[in-house]
Design a protein around this motif. Structure first.
Motif, short mmCIF file in Angstrom:
data_model
loop_
_atom_site.label_atom_id
_atom_site.label_comp_id
_atom_site.label_asym_id
_atom_site.label_seq_id
_atom_site.Cartn_x
_atom_site.Cartn_y
_atom_site.Cartn_z
N MET A 1 0.79 -1.28 0.03
CA MET A 1 0.00 0.03 -0.04
C MET A 1 0.98 1.21 0.05
SD MET A 1 -1.49 -0.08 3.71
CE MET A 1 -0.95 1.01 5.00
N VAL A 2 1.98 1.23 -0.44
CA VAL A 2 2.87 2.19 -0.46
C VAL A 2 2.95 3.08 -1.54
CG1 VAL A 2 5.40 3.18 -0.02
CG2 VAL A 2 4.35 1.30 1.48
N ALA A 3 2.73 4.12 -1.68
CA ALA A 3 2.91 4.96 -2.97
C ALA A 3 2.08 4.52 -4.03
CB ALA A 3 4.31 5.09 -3.36
N LEU A 4 1.07 3.97 -3.74
CA LEU A 4 -0.07 3.56 -4.75
C LEU A 4 -1.10 4.65 -5.24
CD1 LEU A 4 -0.39 -0.04 -4.52
CD2 LEU A 4 0.83 1.02 -5.88
N THR A 5 -1.12 5.63 -4.19
CA THR A 5 -2.28 6.61 -4.15
C THR A 5 -1.77 7.74 -5.19
OG1 THR A 5 -2.40 6.22 -1.85
CG2 THR A 5 -3.58 8.03 -2.86
N PRO A 6 -2.75 8.18 -6.16
CA PRO A 6 -2.14 8.88 -7.33
C PRO A 6 -2.43 10.41 -6.60
CG PRO A 6 -4.28 8.12 -7.57
CD PRO A 6 -3.99 7.34 -6.62
N LYS A 111 1.23 8.38 0.89
CA LYS A 111 1.74 7.14 1.68
C LYS A 111 0.38 6.53 2.43
CE LYS A 111 6.66 7.30 1.72
NZ LYS A 111 7.61 7.35 2.59
N VAL A 112 -0.80 7.17 2.33
CA VAL A 112 -2.00 6.61 2.94
C VAL A 112 -2.83 5.79 1.98
CG1 VAL A 112 -1.91 8.33 4.76
CG2 VAL A 112 -3.17 8.71 2.75
N PRO A 113 -3.54 4.92 2.20
CA PRO A 113 -4.31 4.45 1.26
C PRO A 113 -5.29 5.29 0.59
CG PRO A 113 -4.34 3.11 3.33
CD PRO A 113 -3.68 4.48 3.67
#
Lengths: 392, 568
Positions: A1-6, A111-113
């Motif tokens: 779940m790291v750095a997947l958030t656009p 870095k947050v979901p």
């Protein structure tokens, strides 16, 4: 779940108002420091909000903007409060520069979901701030002692010279006092004479007993364990009182041997706990294999079992050592003037004639504990590696 | 055994022990044998026994060590909390005589008890025990200490009335040698003479002349005690010591008693002098002992003094325990102390309340930290864990002195607050030498003991449970409160009991930062042991504290198990 958030840039209304809120918060302190709370709050909010807006919409280049605000606030701080102000201003400048672009670029979400609501994101960071404050609470007392021990005055607080980082405000005189005073040197010598012997006693007896306790069939295991751990649980003052009465009866009160025995008893639980913990992962078939190949029990112990449980034994020993080295209540009662240890001397110093030499001693002790902590941590990792419990 | 046949003959491949098994089957229900022909069950039992013995032999040295150096002292302390031999040892006759005295009445004891008291006091002051007894009884009733000290000084003069009269009547009574020749046996006198010539050896112990105790019973008793004291305690030459005044008082009592037949029948050494003295003694001036004691101090006429002595006559007492819970022994049984003398109830209550608040603040501060440690990636968690472990490893005194430095009125915290303008310079916060100081410092000191067990429990909680709860529609709060929190309760329990056990018996930190209002029961125990020297009361307070701690220890063992205590 790291750095997947656009991530994307946020609206000025959002980041400017958040930065302004922080500005208002810090403005409270500046304002009260200068004697005007309202002006501080409003001034802080307006100034920081405006700076954030200027940085993001006019300067745009992040690097230049952040340097600019750092230098600006550092200068402002210097004009307001001199050298300490400069330090604080630099910190504020760095913080607000970072904060502005962190919010502006939307990096805070990286870095947050991605599914978190804004409220949850806010809680995520508030929670980290709270934890950070608790960590500060945990570590500050230890950190404060260190610089204070270099104080040139006999004060227990930072003098203006120290805050100005004036070399005249610092000195090694408390350390000199520690190394030249016969009281402190006697205390140090006593501590160094008592702790290793007590440690040796508890480690020898404790390791043997821990090996016995980890055998598969031990009658009364629970009761024996309860007795062996009890020195850790029984309040020190009760142990001290009991030992004082009993050792006076048998003539050990006020003797070196009495203190060593008492400290050995107090250190035993730590040895038992750490060594039994190490033995949990010990493969018994290794000793059987050694016996099978003709080794006698003693050889088996020293050549097979001991090297494997050695890390646990050493950390147990370090625990026992620090227990004895730090112990003050029991030695106060069981010991006499001839066994005055370092903690005893510190205790007297704190209770009666409080002298800053204590801070120098405290700093030295903190450094010793850091060394011990490092050794224990390394041993623990080594032990886990030996027993194949850690992927690393 | 019946399916063994199937196992060997049917579908599986033959195994090496098939032969043994078929042999067993062939033996038909006979006991299974080991390789050496003994029944297997027996051999196994023997091996098990051996293993147990070996384990115990490894544990034994440590167990004995702990029992001797740690458990025995604690037992000794518990014993001291009920032991009360000093009264009956110092005043043996008085306590025996007081047994017959009605303490509930309102008359003070009669002359016979004063005679016993005179005897006891005389010997007590010779061996300097009366002041110790005085301070012992002073814990129960103030003023007794000075009463005993005063009486000890003057009790010696009381018997001199008789001594002077005997000595005035006949010079024979003046010298110790004459006394020895009456009281001592002939063999002993001969030995003494030999020793006197060559005094390098040990002095021969006094041996009583046969029959003298029938003639002069009281004198014999006093003289024997005198002789023992001179020879054993003072290690002086008995031949050269003149008897104490009390021997003369006893002699007077013997000579003037109603039954004079024994004296008239006496024909041992100095029979003539004794008989003459008996005649003269009838006309001697007498001493009224109770008057004499009242003369020393009118407190001897105070019935409460006598009641106190009577109440504390037995060898064992629950008096210390009653004192420890603000009660006192009275003649009608235990009763509460007057309102203004109750301090231990308050102290226990305060210890309790403060330990609970320390535990609660540890939970409050430790829970978020443990959570973040358990939910961060291992590398950063290990780094942050150092911040928890460093205080844990730092000397207790270092941390306490750091708090003392920080919390002072001129300390770092107040200075910072003043500099920030949050607190006025002349209105600095009082953070030390009160309960606030103790709670802040002890929360900091005990926080690692809360974080570490919480952390190890939280590590085992799956984060997916929370996400599952949320995906099923739970709010943040519900997900935490109904899913995560219940799973973390074992950690809270373990940490709380540990922190509470440690807090309740803390001594050093409250002593340094607690002032008077922030001290615990331990500080009172230390005070009684090192300052007031009321060891019995200190031991009783300690026993109560120990009972509380052991109860919690038992709970901890049941809930967590002592084997599961982890360090670092």
């Amino acid at each position: 779940m790291v750095a997947l958030t656009p991530i994307s840039r946020t609206a000025p209304g959002f980041y400017v108002s958040v930065v302004a809120a922080f500005g208002a918060f810090f403005g409270v302190f500046i304002g009260t420091g200068q004697g005007n709370l309202i002006a501080g709050v409003i001034g802080g909010a307006v100034l920081m909000g405006a700076l954030a807006f200027v940085m993001t919409t006019i300067i745009k280049n992040e690097r230049a903007a952040r340097w600019g605000i750092t230098i600006l606030l550092a200068l402002g701080g210097y004009l307001l409060a001199g050298f300490p102000g400069l330090v604080i201003g630099t910190f504020f400048g760095w913080f607000f520069g970072f904060m502005t672009f962190w919010l502006y670029e939307g990096r805070y979400r990286a870095k947050v979901p991605p599914y978190l609501t804004p409220g949850q994101v806010l809680w995520h960071f508030s929670f980290r701030t709270i934890c950070g404050a608790i960590f500060v609470f945990l570590i500050t007392p230890i950190l404060v002692v260190m610089p204070l021990s270099f104080n040139a005055e006999d004060f227990f607080t930072f003098t203006p010279e120290m805050l100005r980082f004036d070399p005249a405000g610092y000195s090694l005189k408390h350390y000199r006092d520690f190394f030249t005073s016969s009281d402190w040197q006697n205390a140090l010598r006593n501590s160094v004479q008592i702790a290793p012997v007590a440690t040796l006693l508890s480690v020898t007896f404790g390791t043997l007993a821990a090996i016995g306790l980890s055998q598969p069939h031990v009658p009364f295991r629970r009761a024996i364990m309860a007795i062996l751990i009890s020195p850790m649980i029984v309040p020190l003052i009760i142990s001290a009182a009991g030992m004082y009465f009993f050792y006076s009866r048998v003539g050990l009160q006020g003797t070196y041997i009495g203190v060593v025995l008492a400290h050995a008893a107090l250190g035993i639980p730590f040895v038992i706990i750490t060594v039994t913990a190490t033995l949990v992962g010990f493969d018994r078939s290794l000793t059987r294999a050694a016996a099978n190949m003709g080794a006698n029990p003693v050889t088996t112990f020293f050549r097979v079992q001991m090297p494997l449980i050695l890390p646990g034994v050493i950390s147990g020993g370090l625990f026992a050592f620090i227990t004895s080295f730090d112990e003050v209540v029991v030695v106060l009662f069981v010991g006499s003037a001839g066994q005055k240890t370092l903690p005893w001397q510190m205790f007297i110093g704190l209770r009666e004639q409080i002298s800053p030499t204590i801070l120098a001693v405290a700093t030295i002790l903190v450094i010793i504990s850091i060394c011990l902590l490092t050794v224990v941590e390394l041993l623990r990792r080594r032990s886990e590696r030996l027993r194949g419990m850690s992927p690393a | 055994m019946s399916d063994i046949k199937n196992a060997t003959t049917a579908d599986t491949a033959p195994t090496p022990d098939d032969a043994l098994r078929t042999a067993d089957v062939a033996q038909k229900k006979g006991p299974v044998l080991a390789a050496d022909g003994k029944p297997l069950k027996k051999s196994l039992n023997r091996a098990l026994r051996l293993q147990k013995m070996r384990a115990l032999a490894l544990i034994a040295p440590l167990l004995i060590f702990v029992l001797v150096t740690f458990i025995a002292p604690i037992a000794d302390m518990l014993f001291r909390s009920v032991e009360n031999e000093i009264v009956s040892e110092t005043l043996p006759k008085t306590t025996a005589a007081l047994a017959r005295w009605d303490a509930k009445g309102d008359t003070i004891p009669d002359e016979t008890i004063f005679e016993a008291l005179y005897d006891d006091m005389f010997f007590a002051q010779e061996s300097k025990l009366h002041t110790r007894l005085g301070s012992r009884l002073n814990y129960e009733q103030t003023g007794v200490s000075s009463l005993f000290r005063k009486s000890g000084r003057r009790v010696e003069d009381m018997g001199e009335v008789y001594q002077d009269q005997f000595e005035d009547f006949d010079d024979f009574w003046k010298t110790g040698e004459n006394w020895n020749s009456i009281m001592g046996s002939d063999e002993w006198l001969a030995e003494m003479q030999a020793w006197n010539a060559n005094p390098d050896d040990r002095q021969p112990r006094f041996v009583l002349r046969k029959g003298i105790e029938d003639v002069l019973p009281a004198t014999t008793e006093s003289y024997e005690r005198f002789a023992e004291f001179v020879q054993v305690k003072d290690e002086d030459n008995l031949l050269k010591e003149d008897p104490w005044a009390i021997v003369y008082s006893s002699l007077y009592a013997d000579l003037t008693r109603a039954d004079t037949a024994a004296i008239s029948a006496y024909n041992g050494p100095a029979a003539a002098q004794i008989k003459a003295a008996a005649v003269a003694a009838a006309g001697f001036e007498t001493v009224n002992l109770s008057e004499a004691f009242f003369d020393i101090d009118k407190d001897w006429g105070d019935i409460d003094v006598w009641r106190t002595i009577k109440i504390y006559s037995p060898k064992f007492t629950n008096g210390y325990f009653l004192n420890a819970i603000d009660m006192q022994k009275s003649i009608d049984g235990p009763e509460m102390r007057p309102e203004n003398e109750r301090i231990y109830g308050i102290l226990f209550w305060r210890t309790m309340v403060m330990s609970v608040s320390i535990t609660l603040s540890c939970i409050l501060l430790g829970y978020p930290v443990a959570w973040i440690l358990a939910n961060l990636p291992t590398r950063s968690a290990n780094l942050l864990l150092i911040l928890v472990l460093l205080p844990f490893w730092t000397s207790l005194l270092v941390r306490t002195s750091a708090w003392k430095v920080m919390l002072q009125q001129q300390g770092v915290i107040n200075d910072t607050l003043v500099w920030l303008g949050l607190v006025a310079n002349d209105d600095r916060l009082v953070l030390i030498n009160n309960q606030t100081g103790t709670i802040i410092a002890m929360t900091h000191i005990l926080l690692p003991f809360m974080i570490l067990p919480l952390y190890s429990v939280m590590q085992t909680i799956q984060p997916t449970y929370l996400r599952a709860a949320k995906s099923l529609g739970a709010t943040n709060w519900t997900a935490f409160w109904r899913v995560y929190f219940p799973q973390s309760i074992p950690g809270i329990g373990a940490g709380s009991i540990l922190v509470f056990i440690l807090a309740i018996g803390y001594y050093i930190t409250p002593e340094i930062v607690g002032g008077t209002s922030g001290t615990f029961i331990s500080n009172r125990i230390a005070y009684h042991i090192s300052s007031s020297l009321n060891w019995g009361l200190g031991a009783a307070l300690g026993a109560i504290l120990l009972a509380a701690v052991l109860l919690l220890y038992y709970a901890y063992d049941k809930i967590v198990g002592i084997d599961n205590v982890k360090l670092g």
